[in-house]
Design a protein around this motif. Structure first.
Motif, mmCIF file in Angstrom:
data_model
loop_
_atom_site.group_PDB
_atom_site.id
_atom_site.type_symbol
_atom_site.label_atom_id
_atom_site.label_comp_id
_atom_site.label_asym_id
_atom_site.label_seq_id
_atom_site.Cartn_x
_atom_site.Cartn_y
_atom_site.Cartn_z
ATOM 1 N N CYS A 3 43.470 37.066 33.619
ATOM 2 C CA CYS A 3 44.695 38.677 33.379
ATOM 3 C C CYS A 3 44.280 38.928 31.813
ATOM 4 O O CYS A 3 43.517 38.433 31.385
ATOM 5 C CB CYS A 3 45.887 38.577 33.584
ATOM 6 S SG CYS A 3 46.131 36.556 32.555
ATOM 7 N N CYS A 4 44.786 39.956 31.110
ATOM 8 C CA CYS A 4 44.692 40.895 30.253
ATOM 9 C C CYS A 4 46.482 41.047 29.821
ATOM 10 O O CYS A 4 46.995 41.272 29.691
ATOM 11 C CB CYS A 4 43.866 42.091 29.936
ATOM 12 S SG CYS A 4 44.751 43.441 30.720
ATOM 13 N N ASN A 6 46.536 43.613 28.746
ATOM 14 C CA ASN A 6 47.907 45.260 29.475
ATOM 15 C C ASN A 6 48.940 44.681 30.680
ATOM 16 O O ASN A 6 49.831 46.023 31.406
ATOM 17 C CB ASN A 6 47.096 46.040 29.337
ATOM 18 C CG ASN A 6 46.059 46.325 28.785
ATOM 19 O OD1 ASN A 6 46.521 46.773 27.514
ATOM 20 N ND2 ASN A 6 44.781 47.557 29.066
ATOM 21 N N CYS A 7 48.454 43.704 30.991
ATOM 22 C CA CYS A 7 49.180 43.026 32.293
ATOM 23 C C CYS A 7 50.718 43.215 31.682
ATOM 24 O O CYS A 7 52.106 42.734 32.758
ATOM 25 C CB CYS A 7 48.909 41.738 33.135
ATOM 26 S SG CYS A 7 47.265 42.489 34.089
ATOM 27 N N CYS A 27 40.108 42.793 34.258
ATOM 28 C CA CYS A 27 40.914 42.357 34.580
ATOM 29 C C CYS A 27 41.173 42.202 35.810
ATOM 30 O O CYS A 27 41.477 43.672 36.808
ATOM 31 C CB CYS A 27 42.014 43.497 33.704
ATOM 32 S SG CYS A 27 43.604 42.021 34.284
ATOM 33 N N CYS A 30 45.572 44.083 37.154
ATOM 34 C CA CYS A 30 45.936 45.552 35.921
ATOM 35 C C CYS A 30 44.753 46.638 36.425
ATOM 36 O O CYS A 30 44.863 47.767 36.143
ATOM 37 C CB CYS A 30 46.693 46.198 34.878
ATOM 38 S SG CYS A 30 45.913 45.602 33.609
HETATM 39 ZN ZN ZN Z 1 45.231 43.785 32.896
#
Ligand code: ZN
Length: 374
Positions: A3-4, A6-7, A27, A30
């Motif tokens: 994941c990143c 921005n999630c 990612c 997202c």
């Molecule tokens: Zn993400």
């Protein structure tokens, strides 16, 4: 799965992802491109900390979907991330270190959960305090429900007031000199009362002398509740030494649910401190039912025994102002006093219909479900 940042919407999680990431790419949740990635199992520990304050609701209890509960309280995931993705991400994170030997079920984000504190068999500190307030009015010897560890927890609200700080103290009315001129009460006349005159109040029993002061003149005057046109004597007092007080006006920093294993406990302590602040600042009816003072008196006694010099609490009569009670009446030196006349008495009111926490939660949940089906 990766994941990143921005999630997530929670700032600590965003930071954590970026700091612990050792690769970049797309990612899996997202779809952000060229971002720093973190394997979901690196977040399992932090998420377990947060989830420790929730339990699966029993069939007869009214629960909410876990995703809703954590989004509502902690704003964990970025709103732009589709809800089904949020659910998947939550499950992937928590189940990433799942082991079928430890007897626990895999987490299901759609399952109904509830905050531990609202479960019927779980009494929070605030509930227990509430019960004590009612018990002590029938039995003044009732045991205060604080165990030996509580003193350490209260230290979160500890504050040191420095020698030289100036406070205000007021006394209704004035005295007359030999020419029948009005003069403010001054010196010991406006200081703490002598033992025979020490009436029971918020933080002291009958005959026990303590010193009540206010942070500023306006608070001091408001606290004697003068009517329009009345005169009030006001004096400055200077603190003679540093004093350690329990500061119930202190705004405590937002807790991070992802760090520390006992987050549920710490939230309860916060709630308790807020509850105590409300209790102490409550303006009492003048219809002197002395048992109304008992919960606060016992609290003050407990604080005193734990080597605090006093308690600072919010002023109900001058919103934003505060009052302090010092257990040692000699702690401050009385300075100049003056006479003021009350020219405006301000008050505001509202209809008493503040919804209960449970109702606010229900309303938010209905709203959430509506948005989901649209
Ligand atoms: Zn993400």
């Amino acid at each position: 799965m990766f994941c990143c940042s921005n999630c997530f919407a929670h700032s600590w999680l965003k930071m954590y992802v970026n700091e612990h990431s050792d690769s970049t790419g797309i990612c899996g949740f997202c779809g952000s491109e060229d971002v720093r990635l973190l394997s979901v199992n690196e977040l399992a520990g932090p998420f377990r900390n947060m989830l420790s304050m929730y339990v699966v609701a029993e069939a007869f209890e009214s629960g909410e979907p876990l995703l809703f509960l954590i989004q509502w309280r902690w704003d964990v995931f970025e709103d732009d991330l589709a809800e089904s993705q949020q659910e998947t991400l939550l499950e992937e994170i928590v189940n990433s270190d799942w082991d079928d030997d430890d007897g626990e079920d895999r987490l299901d984000a759609k399952e109904l959960y509830m905050p531990k504190a609202s479960q019927w068999f779980h009494n929070t500190h605030s509930d227990t305090w509430e019960q004590f307030c009612s018990d002590v009015r029938g039995d003044s010897e009732a045991t205060i429900p604080f165990d030996e560890f509580m003193a350490e927890e209260l230290a979160e609200s500890e504050e040191t007031l420095r020698a030289g700080m100036i406070f205000s103290r007021a006394r209704a009315g004035f005295t007359l000199d030999e020419n029948q001129e009005r003069f403010p009460w001054s010196g010991t006349e406006i200081g703490a009362p002598p033992v025979p005159k020490a009436r029971a109040a918020r933080a002291n029993a009958e005959g026990q002398v303590v010193l009540y002061v206010a942070d500023e003149e306006k608070t001091a005057v408001s606290e004697v509740r003068p009517a329009l046109g009345f005169y009030v004597s006001v004096a400055n007092l200077t603190l003679r030494r540093d004093c350690r007080v329990l500061d119930l006006t202190k705004v405590l920093p937002e807790l991070n649910p992802f760090e520390g294993e006992s987050i549920g406990w710490r939230i309860e302590i916060r709630d308790l401190l807020n509850r105590l602040g409300e209790e102490v600042s409550q303006p009492l009816e003048r219809a002197d039912d002395l048992t109304l003072y008992l919960p606060c008196q016992r609290l003050a006694e407990y604080i005193h025994q734990n080597h605090y010099d006093g308690i600072r609490y919010p002023s109900a009569l001058n919103p934003g102002g505060s009052s302090i009670v010092f257990f040692d009446p000699e702690v401050a030196e009385i300075g100049e006093s003056k006479l003021v006349k009350v020219t405006v008495v301000n008050f505001e009111y509202e209809v008493d219909d503040e919804p209960r926490f449970a109702d606010r939660l229900k309303a938010a949940s209905l709203e959430w479900n509506r948005n989901r089906t649209e």
